[in-house]
Design an enzyme around this catalytic site. Structure first.
Site, PDB file in Angstrom:
ATOM      1  N   CYS A  89       0.840  -1.204   0.000  1.00 46.28           N
ATOM      2  CA  CYS A  89       0.000   0.000   0.000  1.00 46.28           C
ATOM      3  C   CYS A  89       0.875   1.253   0.000  1.00 46.28           C
ATOM      4  O   CYS A  89       1.554   1.516  -0.978  1.00 46.28           O
ATOM      5  CB  CYS A  89      -0.967  -0.043   1.178  1.00 46.28           C
ATOM      6  SG  CYS A  89      -2.362   1.079   0.988  1.00 46.28           S
ATOM      7  N   HIS A 205      -3.479  -5.717   1.069  1.00 42.20           N
ATOM      8  CA  HIS A 205      -2.805  -5.896   2.358  1.00 42.20           C
ATOM      9  C   HIS A 205      -2.760  -7.374   2.776  1.00 42.20           C
ATOM     10  O   HIS A 205      -3.677  -7.842   3.449  1.00 42.20           O
ATOM     11  CB  HIS A 205      -3.556  -5.131   3.444  1.00 42.20           C
ATOM     12  CG  HIS A 205      -3.423  -3.652   3.356  1.00 42.20           C
ATOM     13  ND1 HIS A 205      -2.473  -2.946   4.056  1.00 42.20           N
ATOM     14  CD2 HIS A 205      -4.129  -2.729   2.658  1.00 42.20           C
ATOM     15  CE1 HIS A 205      -2.597  -1.654   3.798  1.00 42.20           C
ATOM     16  NE2 HIS A 205      -3.590  -1.493   2.949  1.00 42.20           N
ATOM     17  N   GLU A 207      -1.097  -8.641   5.137  1.00 49.45           N
ATOM     18  CA  GLU A 207      -1.017  -8.772   6.597  1.00 49.45           C
ATOM     19  C   GLU A 207      -2.388  -8.725   7.255  1.00 49.45           C
ATOM     20  O   GLU A 207      -2.519  -9.030   8.433  1.00 49.45           O
ATOM     21  CB  GLU A 207      -0.090  -7.680   7.166  1.00 49.45           C
ATOM     22  CG  GLU A 207      -0.705  -6.299   7.325  1.00 49.45           C
ATOM     23  CD  GLU A 207      -0.780  -5.481   6.034  1.00 49.45           C
ATOM     24  OE1 GLU A 207      -0.492  -6.048   4.959  1.00 49.45           O
ATOM     25  OE2 GLU A 207      -1.154  -4.297   6.095  1.00 49.45           O
TER      26      GLU A 207
END
Lengths: 230, 758
Positions: A89, A205, A207
Site C-alpha cells: 500500500c 494488504h 497482513e
C-alpha cells in the site's frame, strides 16, 4: 531469516504487519525507526518491509516525502545489493516514488477511498511470490485512496515481457475484468516487482489476511514467500 | 519573570493585577451577553472574582459555562442515570471517558461525542475533527483506540444539500479515521426531514488499556512543569463551544472560524508519543484540548488536582503572529494536549516529543494556590479560581421546566385499523428494501478503512454488533451505536428504553455480554419546555433500561440546540454500547449458513405497524405511537440468547429492527446468497407480520438435528418456528416465490448510490 519493518511517523499498518509476521507466521521481526539509518544487521536472506499508512501525512503525494528519509537511502542501497524488499500500500507508493519500482500510484478512478476484500491472482511463477502462490486466487483486502497503478505503454510492455507483474485484480472466479478492478489500475495491476525480482510492491494488504480469528488466511502465502517456510 | 503571586490572598493579587495589567479593560455586561452569557451569570462572575472581570476572563467563563462544557441545563437529570457497576473502574464524569474492566488485566475506555453544528456548515472538517476529538479523549487516558463508530442523521436524501452534507461528512470521517489508522467498525445512518438543516454527527471511539496504566486528567505538585504538546495554536475554532450552544440558522455559515481544522497525521504522531510518554512514568496528568482549548484543560486539570497554574501564553507555539490573549485562551485548534510532568523529568519528555517531531513547550508550572494566572510577556492578563470555571465547581446548574408536547395528541389519534392491508405485499417489500434508512450503507462504509488494526472481525463475517479482538488477549469487544429517534419522538420514555435495548440486543446476538453504555444526547433547545420534556423522559427511560440490563452509563455528551427554523430535530439519545466476549471464538454471526437449518423467531409476533419504516415512509403516516415494547420481555429474550450462545445451540442470530421480519430475513441471506421458506400467521395482518417493528424479537437459525435441544433450552421464552434456510437462494413466503436473493441484494446494495446519483 528475519524481517525489518520500517516505521514512518504516519505508518499505521506497521503493527499489523508485525502481528501477522510474529504471531501468525512465527517470524523474527525488528521494528526500524525512519530516522535511523543502519541496516547493517540485515543480510540478503532477510526482508525489509515498508508497511501501509500515510508515511508523512501524505498531504503532498503519497510516499513523496518518505523517499527522502534517512532510512530510505539505506533501503535503496539494501535493494540495490540484492536484499529483499516488500512494500504494501503506502509502502508500494514509496517504492515507486523512490525509483525502486517503475510506475506511479494515482488517485482511484472513482475519487474515493475504498476498503473492501478483493480477489487477486498471481500472473507468473518467475518470482518468489508467484512460485509460492501458483495460479491461485486469493481474497485480500484493499484500503487506499491512491491505488490506481499507472505506467506508460513502454513500461507496461517491459513489465509484461520481463514477467514483472506479480498480481492482477480478478473476480472470485479468477476472471480479470473491469468490475473486479477496485481503483482503475492499468491492466488490473495490483502488484509488481523489479527486474531483479527482489523488490515487490502491492496495493492489497496481505497482513490483514493471516489470522483465523479474522476468517481469512489467504495472505499467509504471500508473506511466507519471503521466509524459509517455502 | 512575572511577579510571584502564589501565596498572596486573592484580594491582594487582584490589586496587583489591576496595577500591572494594562491592556485588558473590565468587560461590560453587554460584552458578556454577546459572548453568550446570561445577565445572572455575569453577576455571578463578579461575585466569584470580587471585582468586575476583564474581557479575557469573561471570554473564559462564556465557554466554560456554555452548555457544551458545563452541562448546566442537563446535569441535574444526568445524575439520575445509573453510574455504578462492578466492572466500572472510572465512573462517569471523573475522567475524559469511562473505564470498564474487561478482565485479564485489561480495561476498555470508550465515549461518544457530537460534532453536529460544525458539520452542518462545513461537513468535511466538522466530521473529521469530530473523529479526531473523540479519539483524543481516549488516548489522553493512556488507552489505544482500536475501533471507531459513528451515528449520523441527515435530511431527505433527494435534497441536494443532503447529498452535499452526506458526501462531505463521510469523506471527513474517512479522511481522519483512515489516516489516523483506527478502523471504523460500525455505525448507523438515518434520513428524516427534521434533520434537514441540522444534521447530527456523533462519533464514538473505543480503546483498550492495561490495568494500572491509566493517566488522569489532573494536575498537582507545586512547581511541576506544565507543557503544551502537539499542534500550534491558531485562530480556528474560537468559541466553538459557545457556537455549539446556540440554535443553528442561515447565518451560521458566518461563524465559519468557529469550525476547527483537523490534521490526522499530527494526531497519529501525538497518539504514539503520548502512549510512549505513559511508559516513561513521568506524567502527573494529561488532558486533550478540545472545546475551550487552553482554558478548559488548565482549569479542569487544576480543579481536579486542587492546585493552580501559572501559564505564560507568549510561550505557546502559535500558527500566526499577534494572536490576542482571549483568542489563545479559547482557540480550539486540534491535536493539542496539556501535560503536567514530574519536576526534574522535563528532558525525557522533551526528547520523546522531539523524536516524533512534535512541539513540546513548557508554558508554565503548577502552583499550590488553586488559582489560574495567565501572563502575556510577564503581564498578568487573566486570573480566576480554577474551581469556579468547571462543572461540579462554580459552573451554574439550572432546572428547566417541561410540559407534555402538543403533538402527542396527534399521535394518540392514530388507529392502525384505518390502514388497509396492502394487496401486494411483495411490492411493498421491494420498496422497503430500497428505503434509505434500510438499504445497504455500502457506499458509505467502503470509504472507511474497516480493517486496519487487524482486529475487526466484522468485515469478513458480519454480526449485529462489530466484534473487535483485543490483541495480546483472547478477548474481543462487541461495539454498537443505536437509536431509532422516530420511536423517541413518539414516546421519549419508551423510545429511549428501546435504544438501550436494541444496542444490548445487538451485542448478545453477536455473542457478547453488554457491559456499559456511553450516550450522545441530541435534542433541541432546552429552554423550550416541550423539548425539555423529551429530554427528561428520555433520560428516565434510558436509566430504567440501563438498570434492568446491567449497563451503567460511563459518560458521554449532551448536544442541545439542534434545531432550526423548521423546529427541533427528533429527540435523538444515541446509545454507544460495548460488550465483552471472553474469547473471540464466542462470536455469533448474523447470517444463515446451511441448507435445511431451521429458522425460529424468538419473541412474539404482534399486530403492530406503529412507527415502522413501512408506515412512515411507504404509507406516509408520520405520527403514530412507538411500537410494542416491554422491558421484562426484552430482558428475558436477551438472557435466552446469552444461554443459547453458551450452549452453542444456534448457527446465527439477527435482531428485528427497521423493516421488521422480512428485512431481517433478507439481511440474513445476503452473506452466503441463501434463501428461505417461511409461513406467515393468518391471525396477524400480513404487513404487520412481515414489516412491523414490535420490539424484542430475534431470528435464529438452528441445525435441524438440534431442534429438540434448542426448544428444550428455551424454557418460558415465547418462540415460533417459521421456516427453513434454503441453499437455492430463493425467498419463498407462504409457497409464493419472491425471487432470488441476488436480485434483492442488488436493490438493497444500490439504492443509496442511485439516490445519490453516483
Amino acid at each position: 531469516m528475519k524481517f525489518g519493518i520500517i516505521v514512518f511517523p504516519g505508518s499505521n499498518c506497521d503493527r499489523d504487519m508485525m502481528h501477522a509476521l510474529q504471531d501468525d507466521l512465527q517470524q523474527e521481526v525488528v521494528m526500524l525507526w525512519h530516522k535511523d539509518n543502519v541496516l547493517s544487521m540485515f543480510t540478503k536472506d532477510d526482508c525489509i518491509v515498508l508497511p501501509g499508512g500515510f508515511s508523512y501525512g501524505d498531504y503532498l503525494r503519497c510516499g513523496a516525502l518518505a523517499r527522502f528519509s534517512p532510512m530510505m537511502e539505506q533501503v535503496i542501497n539494501f535493494a540495490n545489493n540484492g536484499g529483499k524488499v516488500l512494500g504494501v500500500c503506502n509502502g508500494f507508493q514509496i517504492l515507486c516514488e523512490s525509483g525502486l519500482l517503475p510506475g506511479v500510484l494515482l488517485q482511484n478512478d472513482h475519487q474515493k477511498f475504498v476498503c473492501k476484500n478483493v480477489f487477486i491472482k498471481s500472473e507468473n511463477k518467475e518470482n518468489i511470490i508467484g512460485k509460492k502462490v501458483g495460479g491461485g486466487i486469493l481474497k485480500i483486502p484493499v484500503a487506499h485512496g491512491e491505488g490506481r497503478y499507472f505506467a506508460n505503454a513502454k513500461t507496461m510492455e517491459e513489465l509484461k515481457r520481463n514477467n514483472q507483474i506479480v498480481f492482477r485484480y480478478c473476480d472470485e472466479n479468477g476472471e480479470i475484468n473491469f468490475e473486479a478492478n477496485p481503483n482503475g489500475a492499468v491492466s488490473n495491476v495490483a502488484g509488481i516487482c523489479n527486474e531483479g525480482r527482489n523488490v515487490f510492491g502491492m496495493m492489497p494488504h496481505p497482513e490483514r489476511a493471516t489470522s483465523n480469528a479474522l476468517n481469512n488466511i489467504d495472505g499467509r502465502l504471500i508473506l511466507e514467500a519471503f521466509t524459509h517456510l517455502n | 519573570m512575572p511577579p510571584r503571586l502564589n501565596f498572596l490572598p486573592l484580594w491582594l493579587s487582584t490589586t496587583i493585577m489591576q496595577a500591572t495589567m494594562h491592556t485588558p479593560q473590565p468587560a461590560t455586561l453587554e460584552q458578556a451577553v454577546k459572548l453568550g452569557l446570561r445577565e445572572e451569570e455575569y453577576e455571578k462572575i463578579k461575585e466569584v472574582l470580587g471585582r468586575t472581570p476583564n474581557f479575557n476572563e469573561v471570554a473564559m467563563y462564556s465557554v466554560m459555562w456554555s452548555e457544551h462544557c458545563s452541562y448546566k441545563n442537563s446535569i441535574t437529570w444526568l445524575k439520575t442515570l445509573p453510574r455504578d457497576g462492578e466492572r466500572l473502574l472510572v465512573k462517569a464524569g471523573e475522567e475524559n471517558a469511562g473505564l470498564v474492566d474487561i478482565g485479564d488485566g485489561w480495561g476498555c475506555v470508550f465515549k461518544i461525542e457530537s460534532h453536529n453544528h460544525p458539520s452542518a456548515i462545513e461537513p468535511f472538517q466538522g466530521a473529521a475533527t469530530g473523529v479526531g476529538g473523540i479519539h483524543r479523549d481516549i488516548f489522553t487516558m493512556g488507552a489505544r483506540p482500536i475501533a471507531a463508530l459513528n451515528s449520523l442523521r441527515f435530511g431527505k436524501l433527494d435534497n441536494p444539500k443532503t447529498k452535499w452534507l452526506l458526501k462531505g461528512v463521510v469523506k471527513g470521517i474517512g479522511h481522519y479515521g483512515n489516516c489516523f489508522g483506527v478502523p471504523t467498525v460500525g455505525g448507523e445512518i438515518y434520513f428524516e426531514h427534521c434533520y434537514q438543516t441540522n444534521p447530527l454527527v456523533n462519533a464514538m471511539s473505543v480503546g483498550v488499556i492495561q490495568a494500572g496504566k491509566m493517566v488522569s486528567a489532573t494536575s498537582h505538585g507545586e512547581g511541576n512543569p506544565v507543557f503544551i504538546v502537539g499542534a500550534s495554536t491558531g485562530k480556528d475554532g474560537i468559541g466553538g463551544a459557545s457556537f455549539a450552544s446556540a440554535d443553528i440558522s442561515e447565518n451560521s455559515a458566518e461563524q465559519l472560524p468557529a469550525v476547527q481544522v483537523g490534521d490526522p497525521f499530527e494526531e497519529k504522531k501525538l497518539l504514539e508519543a503520548c502512549l510512549e510518554a505513559v511508559e516513561l512514568n513521568v506524567l502527573i496528568g494529561m488532558q486533550d484540548m478540545g472545546a475551550a482549548g487552553i482554558t478548559c484543560s488548565t482549569s479542569e486539570m487544576s480543579a481536579k488536582g486542587e492546585h493552580g497554574m501559572i501559564i505564560h501564553l507568549d510561550k505557546v507555539p502559535t500558527r500566526q503572529a499577534n494572536m490576542k490573549v482571549w483568542e489563545m485562551l479559547l482557540s480550539e485548534s486540534q491535536e493539542r494536549m496539556l501535560i503536567v510532568v514530574k519536576k526534574g523529568r522535563e528532558q525525557e519528555i522533551e526528547d520523546l516529543f522531539k523524536k516524533w517531531d512534535i512541539h513540546c513547550v513548557q508554558i508554565g508550572e503548577v502552583t499550590k494556590e488553586p488559582i489560574l494566572r495567565y501572563y502575556m510577556h510577564d503581564e498578568l492578563v487573566a486570573e480566576v479560581p480554577a474551581e469556579s470555571l468547571v462543572l461540579g465547581g462554580g459552573a451554574p446548574i439550572y432546572e428547566r421546566e417541561y410540559t407534555e408536547p402538543k403533538y402527542f395528541q396527534e399521535i394518540k389519534k392514530f388507529d392502525a385499523n384505518t390502514i388497509p392491508v396492502p394487496a401486494d405485499v411483495a411490492d411493498i417489500a421491494h420498496q422497503l428494501v430500497q428505503l434509505p434508512n434500510i438499504a445497504s450503507k455500502r457506499w458509505v462504509y467502503e470509504q472507511y478503512d474497516s480493517m486496519v488494526g487487524t482486529g475487526n472481525t466484522h468485515t469478513n463475517e458480519p454480526s449485529d454488533a462489530a466484534v473487535v479482538r483485543v490483541h495480546g488477549t483472547q478477548k474481543a469487544l462487541a461495539c454498537t451505536t443505536d437509536c431509532n429517534s422516530r420511536y423517541v419522538y413518539a414516546d421519549p420514555y419508551k423510545g429511549a428504553m428501546i435504544a438501550v435495548s436494541e444496542a444490548a440486543r445487538n451485542i448478545v446476538c453477536s455473542g457478547g455480554i453488554p457491559v456499559a453504555i456511553t450516550n450522545c444526547l441530541n435534542f433541541g433547545n432546552p429552554y423550550n419546555p416541550e423539548v425539555y420534556y423529551q429530554f427528561v423522559h428520555a433520560i428516565k427511560g434510558m436509566g430504567d433500561a440501563c438498570r434492568k440490563l446491567g449497563t451503567p452509563v460511563t459518560g458521554g455528551n449532551v448536544s442541545f440546540y439542534n434545531q432550526s427554523e423548521d423546529g427541533p430535530v427528533y429527540p435523538t439519545p444515541t446509545i454507544g454500547m460495548v460488550g465483552v466476549l471472553d474469547s473471540v471464538d464466542d462470536k455469533m454471526t448474523m447470517f444463515f449458513k446451511n441448507e435445511g437449518d431451521v429458522i425460529y423467531l424468538l419473541g412474539t409476533q404482534r399486530n403492530d405497524i406503529n412507527c415502522s419504516e413501512y408506515l412512515h415512509h411507504i404509507v406516509g403516516i408520520s405520527q403514530s405511537p412507538a411500537p410494542h415494547f416491554d422491558l421484562e420481555e426484552e430482558y428475558r429474550l436477551q438472557e435466552t440468547i446469552i444461554q443459547l450462545n453458551k450452549a452453542k445451540l444456534i448457527n446465527s442470530a439477527h435482531d428485528l429492527a427497521e423493516g421488521g421480519l422480512f428485512i431481517a430475513l433478507v439481511e440474513s441471506c445476503m452473506q452466503k446468497n441463501t434463501g428461505f421458506e417461511i409461513t406467515t400467521d393468518a391471525a396477524i395482518r400480513k404487513d404487520a407480520y412481515l414489516f412491523g417493528e414490535a420490539q424484542s424479537r430475534v431470528i435464529v437459525s438452528v441445525s435441524a438435528d438440534r431442534q429438540q435441544a434448542f426448544e428444550a433450552a428455551l424454557g418460558n421464552q415465547p418462540f415460533t418456528k417459521i421456516g427453513t434456510v434454503k441453499a437455492d437462494g430463493h425467498l419463498r413466503i407462504d409457497s409464493s416465490d419472491w425471487g432470488h436473493i441476488r436480485n434483492w441484494k442488488k436493490l438493497y446494495d444500490e439504492a443509496i448510490e442511485k439516490l445519490l446519483g453516483v
